[in-house]
Design an enzyme around this catalytic site. Structure first.
Site, PDB file in Angstrom:
ATOM      1  N   LYS A  12      37.688 -33.207  17.158  1.00 25.04           N
ATOM      2  CA  LYS A  12      38.119 -34.046  16.335  1.00 25.04           C
ATOM      3  C   LYS A  12      37.265 -35.505  16.161  1.00 25.04           C
ATOM      4  CE  LYS A  12      42.356 -37.106  15.138  1.00 25.04           C
ATOM      5  NZ  LYS A  12      43.552 -37.328  15.359  1.00 25.04           N
ATOM      6  N   GLU A  68      33.401 -33.707  27.673  1.00 24.70           N
ATOM      7  CA  GLU A  68      33.453 -32.269  28.293  1.00 24.70           C
ATOM      8  C   GLU A  68      32.750 -31.405  27.082  1.00 24.70           C
ATOM      9  OE1 GLU A  68      36.122 -34.315  28.314  1.00 24.70           O
ATOM     10  OE2 GLU A  68      37.284 -33.740  30.213  1.00 24.70           O
ATOM     11  N   GLY A 128      45.482 -34.349  17.768  1.00 23.76           N
ATOM     12  CA  GLY A 128      44.764 -33.397  18.505  1.00 23.76           C
ATOM     13  C   GLY A 128      45.713 -32.240  18.802  1.00 23.76           C
ATOM     14  N   ARG A 129      46.718 -32.570  19.309  1.00 22.47           N
ATOM     15  CA  ARG A 129      48.038 -31.314  19.836  1.00 22.47           C
ATOM     16  C   ARG A 129      48.561 -30.710  18.680  1.00 22.47           C
ATOM     17  NH1 ARG A 129      48.946 -36.129  22.122  1.00 22.47           N
ATOM     18  NH2 ARG A 129      50.871 -36.916  21.715  1.00 22.47           N
ATOM     19  N   GLU A 143      52.423 -34.312  26.823  1.00 23.63           N
ATOM     20  CA  GLU A 143      51.453 -35.216  26.430  1.00 23.63           C
ATOM     21  C   GLU A 143      52.192 -36.038  25.353  1.00 23.63           C
ATOM     22  OE1 GLU A 143      46.888 -35.313  26.416  1.00 23.63           O
ATOM     23  OE2 GLU A 143      47.404 -34.624  24.420  1.00 23.63           O
ATOM     24  N   HIS A 171      58.309 -12.354  39.927  1.00 24.39           N
ATOM     25  CA  HIS A 171      57.518 -12.058  41.162  1.00 24.39           C
ATOM     26  C   HIS A 171      56.755 -13.289  41.877  1.00 24.39           C
ATOM     27  CE1 HIS A 171      58.413  -7.634  40.948  1.00 24.39           C
ATOM     28  NE2 HIS A 171      58.292  -8.072  39.671  1.00 24.39           N
ATOM     29  N   LYS A 207      39.702 -41.186  32.472  1.00 18.57           N
ATOM     30  CA  LYS A 207      38.230 -41.048  31.421  1.00 18.57           C
ATOM     31  C   LYS A 207      37.449 -42.175  31.940  1.00 18.57           C
ATOM     32  CE  LYS A 207      40.302 -38.751  27.324  1.00 18.57           C
ATOM     33  NZ  LYS A 207      40.208 -38.989  25.848  1.00 18.57           N
TER      34      LYS A 207
HETATM   35  C1  G6Q Z   1      45.628 -34.104  21.777  1.00 21.08           C
HETATM   36  C2  G6Q Z   1      44.751 -35.006  22.417  1.00 21.08           C
HETATM   37  C3  G6Q Z   1      43.898 -34.453  23.148  1.00 21.08           C
HETATM   38  C4  G6Q Z   1      42.492 -33.905  22.306  1.00 21.08           C
HETATM   39  C5  G6Q Z   1      41.491 -33.834  23.145  1.00 21.08           C
HETATM   40  C6  G6Q Z   1      40.152 -33.365  22.398  1.00 21.08           C
HETATM   41  O1  G6Q Z   1      46.597 -34.525  20.829  1.00 21.08           O
HETATM   42  O2  G6Q Z   1      44.419 -36.022  21.472  1.00 21.08           O
HETATM   43  O3  G6Q Z   1      44.077 -33.264  23.984  1.00 21.08           O
HETATM   44  O4  G6Q Z   1      42.667 -33.033  21.622  1.00 21.08           O
HETATM   45  O5  G6Q Z   1      41.065 -35.002  24.093  1.00 21.08           O
HETATM   46  O6  G6Q Z   1      39.873 -34.421  21.607  1.00 21.08           O
HETATM   47  P1  G6Q Z   1      38.575 -34.137  20.414  1.00 21.08           P
HETATM   48  O7  G6Q Z   1      39.164 -33.274  19.479  1.00 21.08           O
HETATM   49  O8  G6Q Z   1      38.334 -35.377  19.880  1.00 21.08           O
HETATM   50  O9  G6Q Z   1      37.535 -33.656  21.250  1.00 21.08           O
END
Ligand code: G6Q
Length: 557
Positions: free
Chosen positions: A211, A217, A271-272, A357, A388, A522
């Site tokens: 996003k 990462e 994002g989520r 989250e 198990h 972070k």
């Molecule tokens: C979700 C968070 C988080 C996000 C990641 C990746 O709600 O905001 O999990 O999706 O940190 O972020 P980017 O899509 O910006 O790389």
């Protein structure tokens, strides 16, 4: 400051919790409830299409149920849902609308953010996705050397990974033969290297899903993936082997991906909650655009239900309220998600993020400190593997762990030609049902003693063994049962959980759509990185400094 405990319903529920504790102390309460009320299952269940929601094995009496519904009214769940779908800026701390429901709105009407209809843009990106996915799957989209794409690698993390990875795994029977979709998320180079080991640059396409397009990462993995490709095919090959999913056109272009190969989404998609946006492109590559739109349609069905059904008949609202009962009134700390379907093996991980989250917070919407418990610890594994592993604790542990059992009547693989399905599915389902029954019923001392006697164990031996074999029962579960795990059914299931989480955030008066709690780590990692590479040590506590020094020494920095 809002105190969610001040309403009449909350206070009455506290009294009900005391009554319930007394009833539980008599032992095997739920057994008695089912005996006294033969209609308990019929009266408590709800249905949405072929989805059956059964909360009758929860520690909920009719009076508790009535008061939970009153709590839902008092906390204005209905108006809160309306505000969300109307595009109000309910993500308070980031000043954003929360409109993932618009991404799957199949009705064709306008949906507005700040007065502007977002649906034309949503439709345009869906059309762009369809064109790309169709070309990719048909072989019309070729790699730089003219070969069709065989492997798609989604590079993303968190919300840009968990949703698509979960949905792609869940919909395996819908995959196109000969096209494989992979997910790389961890900055550990082993994740990317392990994935690329079996792939050929000529037939691999990378989807960089971010996003913000600033995530450490994802950018590290994307740069390494690009180096791998460029090393084999040259810089010009990037155009045929990289696409981006992002809200940040400038950063995409700076990375070297033509913005015409970027699939956009918007800051009102969290994002989520972004599986339904361009972030779902990898899912669409795997299952095709028609099936992806079925996924959206299923989610839309759940959106309509969450918005329109009265609280007593509203599945996500009921799941939220029962969860609050378990968490705040009975004090249970966790929630197990137990899908009896191997295809849903990533669902617990996905829901961990969606739930923890969103609701793992202790600050009220106006900045106060919550004086009540909020989101539970979510964990899980597919049945029967979990049986198990950790079910021992579910049955006899000192904590009570409420659990959601997800059952699918027909295996998606049952109709696959030559698939050796045998009676696996009956075995799977019988295990799932047996677990919910066992957790509810338990096993009394008398039952244990009888069993031991029949096995020839009597006297002191029986007396010594019996306490270990007793099950208290009264361990609450909800069962969600559906016909088949189709794209539609998956979309509906996920959206139900999304709305459950949203409703719980309202009940707890917390901001479910931000995630400030992930920032501190972070920030500190950015400072520690250079120190590991040899920069002057920073000002840390003795443990962190000692560990940095140890790593520097071991790595020869
Ligand atoms: C979700 C968070 C988080 C996000 C990641 C990746 O709600 O905001 O999990 O999706 O940190 O972020 P980017 O899509 O910006 O790389």
């Amino acid at each position: 400051m809002v105190d969610v405990r001040e309403g009449q319903a909350w206070r009455a529920l506290e009294q009900q919790a005391q009554l319930l504790r007394a009833d539980l102390a008599r032992g095997y309460a739920m057994r008695r409830w089912f005996q006294e009320d033969p209609l308990r299952f019929q009266n408590m269940q709800l249905r949405l299409g072929d989805l059956l929601y059964d909360p009758s094995k929860q520690l909920v009496t009719p009076e508790v149920s009535r008061l939970l519904n009153a709590l839902g009214e008092e906390r204005c769940l209905g108006p809160a849902m309306e505000a969300m779908v109307e595009g109000a800026p309910i993500n308070l701390t980031e000043g954003r609308a929360v409109l993932h429901t618009a991404l799957r709105d199949r009705r064709g009407g306008p949906r507005r953010v700040g007065g502007q209809d977002v649906m034309p843009e949503v439709g345009a990106v869906l059309a762009q996705m369809r064109e790309f996915v169709t070309a990719l799957r048909s072989g019309a989209w070729r790699g730089a050397t003219g070969l069709p794409i065989r492997d798609v690698v989604n590079i993303g993390i968190g919300g840009s990974d968990l949703g698509p990875a979960m949905a792609t795994a869940a919909l395996r029977p819908y995959w196109q033969a000969g096209l494989r979709v992979h997910y790389v998320s961890n900055v550990d180079g082993a994740h990317l290297q392990g994935t690329l080991a079996d792939l050929s640059p000529e037939t691999t396409l990378f989807i960089v899903a971010s996003k913000t397009f600033t995530t450490q990462e994802t950018l590290a993995n994307a740069h390494s993936a690009r180096a791998w490709l460029v090393g084999a095919l040259g810089l010009e090959a990037v155009a045929r082997h990289f696409v981006a999913l992002s809200t940040n056109a400038k950063a995409v272009s700076d990375f070297g991906i033509d913005v015409r190969q970027m699939f956009a989404f918007w800051d009102w998609v969290g994002g989520r909650y972004s599986l339904w946006s361009a972030i779902g492109l990898s899912v669409a590559c795997a299952i095709g655009m028609d099936a992806f739109e079925d996924l959206l349609q299923g989610a839309h069905e759940a959106d309509r239900h969450a918005l329109e059904a009265p609280i007593a008949a509203n599945i996500p609202a009921q799941m939220a309220l029962v969860g609050v009962w378990n968490r705040n009134f009975l004090g249970f700390p966790s929630l197990a998600v137990l899908p009896y379907d191997q295809s849903l093996h990533r669902l617990p991980a996905y829901l961990q993020q969606a739930d923890m989250e969103s609701n793992g917070k202790a600050t009220t919407r106006d900045g106060g400190k919550t004086q009540w418990l909020t989101g539970p610890i979510v964990f899980g594994e597919p049945g029967t593997n979990g049986q198990h592993a950790f079910y021992q604790l579910l049955h006899q542990g000192s904590d009570i762990v409420p659990a959601d059992f997800i059952l699918v009547a027909h295996s998606a693989f049952a109709t696959a030609p030559n698939h050796p399905i045998g009676d696996h599915h009956e075995l799977l389902l019988s295990n799932g049902l047996a677990q919910t029954e066992a957790l509810m019923r338990g096993k009394t001392e008398a039952e244990v003693m009888l069993e031991l006697r029949l096995a020839g164990i009597v006297g002191a031996d029986a007396a010594a063994l019996a306490p270990h074999k007793i099950f208290s029962g009264d361990r609450p579960t909800t069962t969600l049962l559906m016909d088949r795990l189709t794209p539609h059914a998956l979309g509906r299931l996920i959206a139900i959980y999304e709305h459950k989480i949203f409703f719980q955030g309202i009940l707890w008066d917390i901001c479910s759509f931000d995630q400030w709690g992930v920032e501190l780590g972070k920030q500190l990692a950015k400072a520690i990185g250079p120190e590991l590479r040899g920069a002057a040590p920073g000002n840390h506590d003795a443990s962190t400094s000692g560990l940095i020094a140890e790593l520097r020494q071991r790595r020869g920095a």
